[in-house]
Write a protein that holds these residues in place. Sequence first.
Motif, PDB file in Angstrom:
ATOM      1  N   ALA A  54       2.024   4.165   6.364  1.00 35.36           N
ATOM      2  CA  ALA A  54       1.688   5.048   5.719  1.00 35.36           C
ATOM      3  C   ALA A  54       1.135   5.725   4.281  1.00 35.36           C
ATOM      4  CB  ALA A  54       2.103   6.493   5.816  1.00 35.36           C
ATOM      5  N   TYR A  55       2.903   4.660   3.431  1.00 34.07           N
ATOM      6  CA  TYR A  55       1.996   4.646   1.935  1.00 34.07           C
ATOM      7  C   TYR A  55       1.369   3.850   1.465  1.00 34.07           C
ATOM      8  CZ  TYR A  55       2.337   4.895  -3.176  1.00 34.07           C
ATOM      9  OH  TYR A  55       1.834   5.445  -4.347  1.00 34.07           O
ATOM     10  N   GLY A  56       0.555   2.843   1.804  1.00 36.37           N
ATOM     11  CA  GLY A  56       0.186   1.186   1.902  1.00 36.37           C
ATOM     12  C   GLY A  56      -1.491   1.777   2.383  1.00 36.37           C
ATOM     13  N   LEU A  57      -1.327   2.321   3.471  1.00 40.78           N
ATOM     14  CA  LEU A  57      -2.888   2.674   4.255  1.00 40.78           C
ATOM     15  C   LEU A  57      -3.113   3.886   3.050  1.00 40.78           C
ATOM     16  CD1 LEU A  57      -3.151   3.024   8.079  1.00 40.78           C
ATOM     17  CD2 LEU A  57      -4.127   1.586   6.606  1.00 40.78           C
ATOM     18  N   TYR A  58      -2.379   4.936   2.673  1.00 41.00           N
ATOM     19  CA  TYR A  58      -2.961   5.916   1.790  1.00 41.00           C
ATOM     20  C   TYR A  58      -3.682   4.481   0.321  1.00 41.00           C
ATOM     21  CZ  TYR A  58      -2.527   9.105  -1.953  1.00 41.00           C
ATOM     22  OH  TYR A  58      -3.520   9.975  -3.435  1.00 41.00           O
ATOM     23  N   LEU A  59      -2.974   4.553  -0.423  1.00 39.48           N
ATOM     24  CA  LEU A  59      -3.347   3.182  -1.120  1.00 39.48           C
ATOM     25  C   LEU A  59      -4.674   2.095  -0.968  1.00 39.48           C
ATOM     26  CD1 LEU A  59       0.194   2.469  -3.118  1.00 39.48           C
ATOM     27  CD2 LEU A  59      -1.531   3.991  -3.603  1.00 39.48           C
ATOM     28  N   HIS A  60      -4.429   1.518   0.434  1.00 40.56           N
ATOM     29  CA  HIS A  60      -5.840   0.918   0.174  1.00 40.56           C
ATOM     30  C   HIS A  60      -6.321   1.612   0.509  1.00 40.56           C
ATOM     31  CE1 HIS A  60      -7.560  -2.464   2.216  1.00 40.56           C
ATOM     32  NE2 HIS A  60      -8.256  -1.683   3.396  1.00 40.56           N
ATOM     33  N   ILE A  61      -7.568   3.048   1.466  1.00 40.82           N
ATOM     34  CA  ILE A  61      -8.146   4.023   1.200  1.00 40.82           C
ATOM     35  C   ILE A  61      -8.021   4.433   0.067  1.00 40.82           C
ATOM     36  CG2 ILE A  61      -8.432   6.309   2.684  1.00 40.82           C
ATOM     37  CD1 ILE A  61      -6.912   5.395   4.889  1.00 40.82           C
ATOM     38  N   ASN A  62      -7.289   4.889  -0.569  1.00 38.85           N
ATOM     39  CA  ASN A  62      -8.124   5.398  -1.969  1.00 38.85           C
ATOM     40  C   ASN A  62      -8.410   4.753  -2.764  1.00 38.85           C
ATOM     41  OD1 ASN A  62      -7.617   7.967  -2.826  1.00 38.85           O
ATOM     42  ND2 ASN A  62      -5.752   7.582  -3.676  1.00 38.85           N
ATOM     43  N   SER A  63      -8.112   3.365  -3.198  1.00 36.23           N
ATOM     44  CA  SER A  63      -8.497   2.684  -3.751  1.00 36.23           C
ATOM     45  C   SER A  63     -10.418   1.587  -3.332  1.00 36.23           C
ATOM     46  CB  SER A  63      -7.813   1.345  -4.107  1.00 36.23           C
ATOM     47  OG  SER A  63      -7.691   0.490  -2.931  1.00 36.23           O
ATOM     48  N   GLY A  64      -9.742   2.222  -1.656  1.00 37.38           N
ATOM     49  CA  GLY A  64     -11.359   1.400  -1.801  1.00 37.38           C
ATOM     50  C   GLY A  64     -11.365   0.133  -0.615  1.00 37.38           C
ATOM     51  N   GLY A  65      -9.446  -0.467  -0.769  1.00 36.52           N
ATOM     52  CA  GLY A  65      -9.419  -1.833  -0.760  1.00 36.52           C
ATOM     53  C   GLY A  65      -9.466  -2.021  -1.623  1.00 36.52           C
ATOM     54  N   ALA A  66      -9.588  -2.356  -2.769  1.00 33.54           N
ATOM     55  CA  ALA A  66      -9.822  -3.584  -4.159  1.00 33.54           C
ATOM     56  C   ALA A  66      -8.550  -3.746  -4.629  1.00 33.54           C
ATOM     57  CB  ALA A  66     -10.180  -2.460  -5.265  1.00 33.54           C
ATOM     58  N   MET A  67      -7.057  -2.783  -4.412  1.00 29.86           N
ATOM     59  CA  MET A  67      -6.218  -2.845  -5.421  1.00 29.86           C
ATOM     60  C   MET A  67      -5.387  -4.036  -4.492  1.00 29.86           C
ATOM     61  SD  MET A  67      -2.774  -0.882  -5.921  1.00 29.86           S
ATOM     62  CE  MET A  67      -2.401   0.263  -4.529  1.00 29.86           C
ATOM     63  N   SER A  68      -5.491  -3.849  -2.262  1.00 27.58           N
ATOM     64  CA  SER A  68      -4.697  -4.533  -1.729  1.00 27.58           C
ATOM     65  C   SER A  68      -5.281  -5.325  -1.160  1.00 27.58           C
ATOM     66  CB  SER A  68      -4.189  -4.024  -0.379  1.00 27.58           C
ATOM     67  OG  SER A  68      -6.049  -3.207  -0.161  1.00 27.58           O
ATOM     68  N   ASP A  69      -6.617  -6.098  -1.448  1.00 20.22           N
ATOM     69  CA  ASP A  69      -7.874  -7.239  -1.777  1.00 20.22           C
ATOM     70  C   ASP A  69      -6.901  -8.492  -2.754  1.00 20.22           C
ATOM     71  OD1 ASP A  69      -8.872  -6.733   0.714  1.00 20.22           O
ATOM     72  OD2 ASP A  69     -10.662  -5.697  -0.233  1.00 20.22           O
ATOM     73  N   ARG A  70      -6.641  -7.411  -3.663  1.00 16.64           N
ATOM     74  CA  ARG A  70      -6.403  -7.800  -4.663  1.00 16.64           C
ATOM     75  C   ARG A  70      -4.997  -8.647  -5.445  1.00 16.64           C
ATOM     76  NH1 ARG A  70      -9.102  -4.753 -10.065  1.00 16.64           N
ATOM     77  NH2 ARG A  70     -11.534  -5.676  -9.588  1.00 16.64           N
ATOM     78  N   ILE A  71      -4.103  -7.781  -4.506  1.00 13.48           N
ATOM     79  CA  ILE A  71      -2.726  -8.398  -4.471  1.00 13.48           C
ATOM     80  C   ILE A  71      -3.103  -9.381  -3.221  1.00 13.48           C
ATOM     81  CG2 ILE A  71      -0.383  -7.816  -3.564  1.00 13.48           C
ATOM     82  CD1 ILE A  71      -1.503  -5.272  -5.227  1.00 13.48           C
ATOM     83  N   ALA A  72      -3.787  -9.122  -2.503  1.00 12.27           N
ATOM     84  CA  ALA A  72      -4.025 -10.545  -0.673  1.00 12.27           C
ATOM     85  C   ALA A  72      -4.336 -11.391  -1.680  1.00 12.27           C
ATOM     86  CB  ALA A  72      -4.436 -10.024  -0.136  1.00 12.27           C
ATOM     87  N   GLN A  73      -5.275 -11.927  -2.618  1.00  9.23           N
ATOM     88  CA  GLN A  73      -5.724 -12.949  -3.402  1.00  9.23           C
ATOM     89  C   GLN A  73      -4.121 -13.477  -4.024  1.00  9.23           C
ATOM     90  OE1 GLN A  73      -8.552 -11.704  -5.277  1.00  9.23           O
ATOM     91  NE2 GLN A  73     -10.269 -11.448  -3.589  1.00  9.23           N
ATOM     92  N   ILE A  74      -3.777 -13.051  -4.385  1.00  6.28           N
ATOM     93  CA  ILE A  74      -2.298 -13.174  -5.080  1.00  6.28           C
ATOM     94  C   ILE A  74      -1.789 -14.633  -4.009  1.00  6.28           C
ATOM     95  CG2 ILE A  74       0.020 -13.122  -5.621  1.00  6.28           C
ATOM     96  CD1 ILE A  74      -1.309 -10.188  -7.981  1.00  6.28           C
ATOM     97  N   PHE A  75      -1.767 -13.714  -3.181  1.00  6.18           N
ATOM     98  CA  PHE A  75      -0.372 -13.957  -1.854  1.00  6.18           C
ATOM     99  C   PHE A  75      -1.527 -15.010  -1.443  1.00  6.18           C
ATOM    100  CE2 PHE A  75       2.876 -10.897  -3.259  1.00  6.18           C
ATOM    101  CZ  PHE A  75       2.830 -11.334  -3.779  1.00  6.18           C
ATOM    102  N   SER A  76      -2.792 -15.617  -1.920  1.00 14.40           N
ATOM    103  CA  SER A  76      -3.806 -16.590  -0.865  1.00 14.40           C
ATOM    104  C   SER A  76      -3.127 -15.715   0.517  1.00 14.40           C
ATOM    105  CB  SER A  76      -2.886 -17.810  -0.991  1.00 14.40           C
ATOM    106  OG  SER A  76      -3.370 -18.579  -1.821  1.00 14.40           O
ATOM    107  N   LEU A  77      -3.385 -14.453   1.410  1.00 19.02           N
ATOM    108  CA  LEU A  77      -4.203 -13.849   1.868  1.00 19.02           C
ATOM    109  C   LEU A  77      -5.624 -13.658   2.546  1.00 19.02           C
ATOM    110  CD1 LEU A  77      -1.002 -11.954   2.167  1.00 19.02           C
ATOM    111  CD2 LEU A  77      -1.429 -13.677   3.862  1.00 19.02           C
ATOM    112  N   PRO A  78      -6.197 -13.766   3.485  1.00 22.31           N
ATOM    113  CA  PRO A  78      -7.645 -13.819   3.806  1.00 22.31           C
ATOM    114  C   PRO A  78      -8.270 -12.185   3.676  1.00 22.31           C
ATOM    115  CG  PRO A  78      -6.911 -13.400   5.657  1.00 22.31           C
ATOM    116  CD  PRO A  78      -5.428 -14.248   4.876  1.00 22.31           C
ATOM    117  N   ASN A  79      -7.300 -10.746   3.461  1.00 27.46           N
ATOM    118  CA  ASN A  79      -7.618  -9.972   3.393  1.00 27.46           C
ATOM    119  C   ASN A  79      -6.372  -9.164   2.515  1.00 27.46           C
ATOM    120  OD1 ASN A  79      -6.381  -8.879   6.183  1.00 27.46           O
ATOM    121  ND2 ASN A  79      -8.798  -8.813   6.809  1.00 27.46           N
TER     122      ASN A  79
END
Length: 112
Positions: A54-79
């Motif tokens: 729930a908290y992760g979805l809240y942050l993902h939606i709030n930032s338009g996915g920008a924050m979680s996409d950048r963190i995913a890039q650090i861990f070499s995940l696609p999205n």
Amino acid sequence: MNFLIIIITTAVLQIFAPWWVIGLIPFLVHFWRPTSYSNTFLSSFGAIAMVWLAYGLYLHINSGGAMSDRIAQIFSLPNGLLMLAVSTLVGGLAGGFAGMAGFSVRSLFLKN
């Protein structure tokens, strides 16, 4: 009932306390109110996973996915959504094992 106690307490404490409160709360709840061994893991896993999802979805939606996409890039995940799924799984496992530890410590000290 343990499920709700863990969800509410963890959700409130996540605002003020460090991330590792997800291990402390299930440990203390299942030390205080033990159930069966498998139910302990499932309720702790589910409660912590729901809070982090729930908290992760809240942050993902709030930032338009920008924050979680950048963190995913650090861990070499696609999205970022995959990053959210991985963090939910890891948080749930940590909570589940912490709940089992609380149950085990109680049974160690209080033999029937």
